[in-house]
Write a protein that holds these residues in place. Structure first.
Motif, short mmCIF file in Angstrom:
data_model
loop_
_atom_site.label_atom_id
_atom_site.label_comp_id
_atom_site.label_asym_id
_atom_site.label_seq_id
_atom_site.Cartn_x
_atom_site.Cartn_y
_atom_site.Cartn_z
N ILE A 111 -0.84 5.57 -5.07
CA ILE A 111 -1.46 4.67 -4.42
C ILE A 111 -0.76 3.36 -3.84
CG2 ILE A 111 -3.20 2.71 -4.95
CD1 ILE A 111 -4.47 5.35 -4.57
N ALA A 112 0.54 3.03 -4.75
CA ALA A 112 1.37 2.13 -4.28
C ALA A 112 2.03 2.56 -2.86
CB ALA A 112 2.42 1.84 -5.23
N ARG A 113 2.33 3.79 -2.65
CA ARG A 113 3.17 4.12 -1.68
C ARG A 113 2.17 4.24 -0.53
NH1 ARG A 113 8.17 5.98 -2.95
NH2 ARG A 113 8.58 6.11 -5.11
N MET A 114 1.14 4.49 -0.59
CA MET A 114 -0.05 4.44 0.55
C MET A 114 -0.10 3.09 1.02
SD MET A 114 -2.83 7.20 -1.25
CE MET A 114 -4.28 5.96 -0.08
N ARG A 150 1.05 1.10 4.88
CA ARG A 150 0.10 0.32 5.81
C ARG A 150 0.68 -1.21 5.87
NH1 ARG A 150 -1.26 -0.02 9.15
NH2 ARG A 150 -3.44 -1.13 9.05
N LEU A 151 1.11 -1.72 4.62
CA LEU A 151 1.67 -3.02 4.55
C LEU A 151 2.91 -3.45 5.43
CD1 LEU A 151 0.90 -4.09 0.91
CD2 LEU A 151 -0.11 -4.93 3.03
N SER A 152 3.81 -2.22 5.53
CA SER A 152 5.04 -2.27 6.32
C SER A 152 4.71 -2.20 7.70
CB SER A 152 5.70 -1.18 5.83
OG SER A 152 7.17 -1.13 6.45
N GLU A 212 -2.19 -16.42 -1.37
CA GLU A 212 -3.45 -15.95 -0.58
C GLU A 212 -3.12 -15.00 0.46
OE1 GLU A 212 -6.42 -17.16 -1.16
OE2 GLU A 212 -5.84 -18.33 -3.16
N LYS A 213 -2.10 -15.36 1.22
CA LYS A 213 -1.91 -14.30 2.41
C LYS A 213 -1.63 -12.96 1.82
CE LYS A 213 1.44 -13.12 6.02
NZ LYS A 213 0.23 -12.51 6.93
N LEU A 214 -0.78 -12.82 0.78
CA LEU A 214 -0.70 -11.31 0.24
C LEU A 214 -1.97 -10.87 -0.19
CD1 LEU A 214 2.30 -12.09 -2.16
CD2 LEU A 214 2.17 -10.24 -0.21
N GLY A 215 -2.84 -11.58 -0.98
CA GLY A 215 -4.10 -11.10 -1.40
C GLY A 215 -4.98 -10.60 -0.39
N ALA A 216 -5.16 -11.42 0.82
CA ALA A 216 -5.77 -11.16 1.99
C ALA A 216 -5.25 -10.02 2.61
CB ALA A 216 -5.90 -12.46 2.98
N ASP A 217 -4.06 -9.75 2.89
CA ASP A 217 -3.38 -8.56 3.61
C ASP A 217 -3.61 -7.35 2.78
OD1 ASP A 217 -2.65 -10.31 5.53
OD2 ASP A 217 -0.74 -10.18 5.14
N ILE A 218 -3.46 -7.39 1.56
CA ILE A 218 -3.82 -6.18 0.48
C ILE A 218 -5.07 -5.73 0.70
CG2 ILE A 218 -3.75 -5.48 -1.84
CD1 ILE A 218 -1.19 -7.07 -2.10
N ALA A 219 -6.06 -6.66 0.45
CA ALA A 219 -7.48 -6.29 0.57
C ALA A 219 -8.02 -5.86 1.84
CB ALA A 219 -8.30 -7.58 0.52
N ALA A 220 -7.45 -6.24 3.01
CA ALA A 220 -7.77 -5.96 4.10
C ALA A 220 -7.31 -4.31 4.32
CB ALA A 220 -7.05 -6.52 5.40
N VAL A 221 -6.12 -3.87 3.82
CA VAL A 221 -5.73 -2.43 3.85
C VAL A 221 -6.68 -1.56 2.81
CG1 VAL A 221 -3.87 -1.16 3.16
CG2 VAL A 221 -3.17 -2.93 4.36
N VAL A 222 -7.04 -1.99 1.74
CA VAL A 222 -7.57 -1.21 0.91
C VAL A 222 -9.09 -1.05 1.58
CG1 VAL A 222 -9.07 -1.53 -1.42
CG2 VAL A 222 -6.57 -2.07 -1.23
N ARG A 223 -9.80 -2.03 2.20
CA ARG A 223 -11.04 -1.70 3.08
C ARG A 223 -10.99 -1.13 4.25
NH1 ARG A 223 -11.89 -7.88 2.25
NH2 ARG A 223 -12.63 -8.17 0.07
N GLU A 224 -9.62 -0.67 4.57
CA GLU A 224 -9.48 0.15 5.98
C GLU A 224 -10.34 1.45 5.59
OE1 GLU A 224 -5.65 -1.59 7.67
OE2 GLU A 224 -5.48 0.52 6.82
N PRO A 225 -11.11 2.11 6.48
CA PRO A 225 -11.95 3.32 6.12
C PRO A 225 -10.90 4.62 5.81
CG PRO A 225 -12.76 2.30 8.07
CD PRO A 225 -11.64 1.54 7.73
N ALA A 272 -11.01 6.35 2.12
CA ALA A 272 -11.46 7.59 1.94
C ALA A 272 -10.26 8.29 1.12
CB ALA A 272 -11.36 8.40 3.44
N LYS A 273 -8.91 8.11 1.40
CA LYS A 273 -7.88 8.66 0.49
C LYS A 273 -8.07 8.26 -0.99
CE LYS A 273 -4.36 8.76 4.38
NZ LYS A 273 -3.08 8.19 4.52
N VAL A 274 -8.30 6.94 -1.28
CA VAL A 274 -8.73 6.53 -2.55
C VAL A 274 -9.79 7.27 -3.34
CG1 VAL A 274 -9.66 4.71 -3.91
CG2 VAL A 274 -7.73 4.25 -2.26
N ARG A 275 -10.98 7.52 -2.45
CA ARG A 275 -12.06 8.19 -3.15
C ARG A 275 -11.61 9.78 -3.31
NH1 ARG A 275 -15.01 4.82 0.93
NH2 ARG A 275 -16.11 3.21 -0.42
N ASP A 276 -10.60 10.29 -2.71
CA ASP A 276 -10.04 11.66 -3.02
C ASP A 276 -9.53 11.77 -4.27
OD1 ASP A 276 -11.04 12.62 -0.60
OD2 ASP A 276 -9.20 12.45 0.31
#
Length: 322
Positions: free
Chosen positions: A47-50, A54-56, A265-278, A282-286
């Motif tokens: 999960i960290a590598r995923m 995206r964060l990079s 706040e910026k870190l949290g917002a950017d991480i949350a935005a990636v997690v919510r990407e479809p 989908a990979k997380v649900r796998d």
């Protein structure tokens, strides 16, 4: 002179007001390190590598994954707590993060004081499973069996002080059962002994045991979430029999609490935005997990609530971990 003083103060206030904006504009200014407190290859690492990939792309900066295993996840987490407070070192944490303050008197950091939540990444169920030879086919029958044969039924976990261990302690506390804890040095050894029938029961996260359940090699006695799993709603929750029982397995990200709040706040917002990407969700649900993507404030509240709850369970159950 008074006019000059007011002028200087006005400039100072104006400069202070733009600091949050500037902090967000320049961050990150160099490669970001994600510390994973486990060895490479496990679900936390994957999960960290995923996330890092995206964060990079989002930050236009390299994101480096650093595995620092050991100490029940405390070695890696301590590295994050003690890192330079510029936001360029962040860490993955699991539920050991909220259990450790209750069971370890030698923590090298203050979980609530030295670390700040960024975002909860995932949530998933733990499950109580049994070998098919166990005469109980649901939780109610297990409770009756345990009370009729106290201190004879045992449950396997990956180790003392894990969330799996705490799940059994919570069930004993709320249901009056007397299940004996059998800690192993990891999930693989625990799975082997439960699959062979040497240990009758096991608490574990759903993802690694669901194939054994579907193959008929294990049977589900209860899910630890408050509500049934949307993906597998046929399995009852423990709470349906034991009101108030709830155990959530969660991954999240933290950083040093000394990092400026605008950067958090910026870190949290950017991480949350990636997690919510479809695609990411989908990979997380796998993996058998559900994506969350909470705010720093929401994740901090979750951490504080869980630290308080597990501290109470440990006290009431008189749990000792060497």
């Amino acid at each position: 002179m008074k006019l000059l003083t007011r002028y200087v103060l006005a400039i100072a206030v104006a400069a202070w007001a733009v600091l949050p904006l500037r902090a967000q504009e320049v961050f990150p200014s160099k490669p970001v390190r994600i510390v994973v407190p486990f060895t490479a290859g496990g679900p936390t690492d994957v999960i960290a590598r995923m996330l890092g990939e995206r964060l990079s792309e989002k930050w236009k900066q390299p994101v480096v994954i650093e595995n620092r295993a050991g100490g029940g996840s405390t070695i890696g987490t301590n590295l994050v707590a003690k890192a330079p407070p510029d936001g360029h070192t962040i860490g993955m944490v699991v539920m050991a993060h909220v259990v450790n303050p209750a069971i370890r008197s030698d923590l090298p950091y203050d979980t609530l004081g030295d670390l700040a939540g960024l975002s909860q990444i995932t949530t998933s169920a733990c499950v109580l499973v049994a070998h098919p030879s166990v005469p109980a086919n649901n939780l109610r029958e297990l409770i009756v069996l345990s009370k009729a044969q106290p201190a004879t039924l045992s449950y396997a976990t990956p180790g003392a002080g894990t969330l799996n261990h705490m799940s059994g302690a919570l069930l004993n506390s709320l249901a009056g059962t007397d299940l004996l804890h059998v800690p192993y040095g990891g999930s693989a050894a625990a799975h082997a002994d439960v699959l062979s029938g040497r240990v009758p029961l096991m608490f574990d996260v759903w993802a690694p045991v669901k194939e054994y359940v579907r193959a008929g090699r294990l049977k589900v006695l209860g899910i630890t979430l408050k509500d049934r799993m949307p993906s597998d709603p046929s399995y009852p929750t423990i709470a349906e029999t034991v009101p108030g029982f709830e155990v959530v397995s969660a991954f999240g990200m933290v950083t040093s609490s000394r990092v400026p709040r605008p950067v958090i706040e910026k870190l949290g917002a950017d991480i949350a935005a990636v997690v919510r990407e479809p695609a990411f969700a989908a990979k997380v649900r796998d993996f058998g997990m559900e994506p969350v993507g909470s705010s720093p404030q929401e994740y901090d509240r979750f951490i504080r609530s869980e630290v308080s709850r597990w501290s109470r369970v440990v006290r009431e159950s008189n749990i000792k971990v060497q």
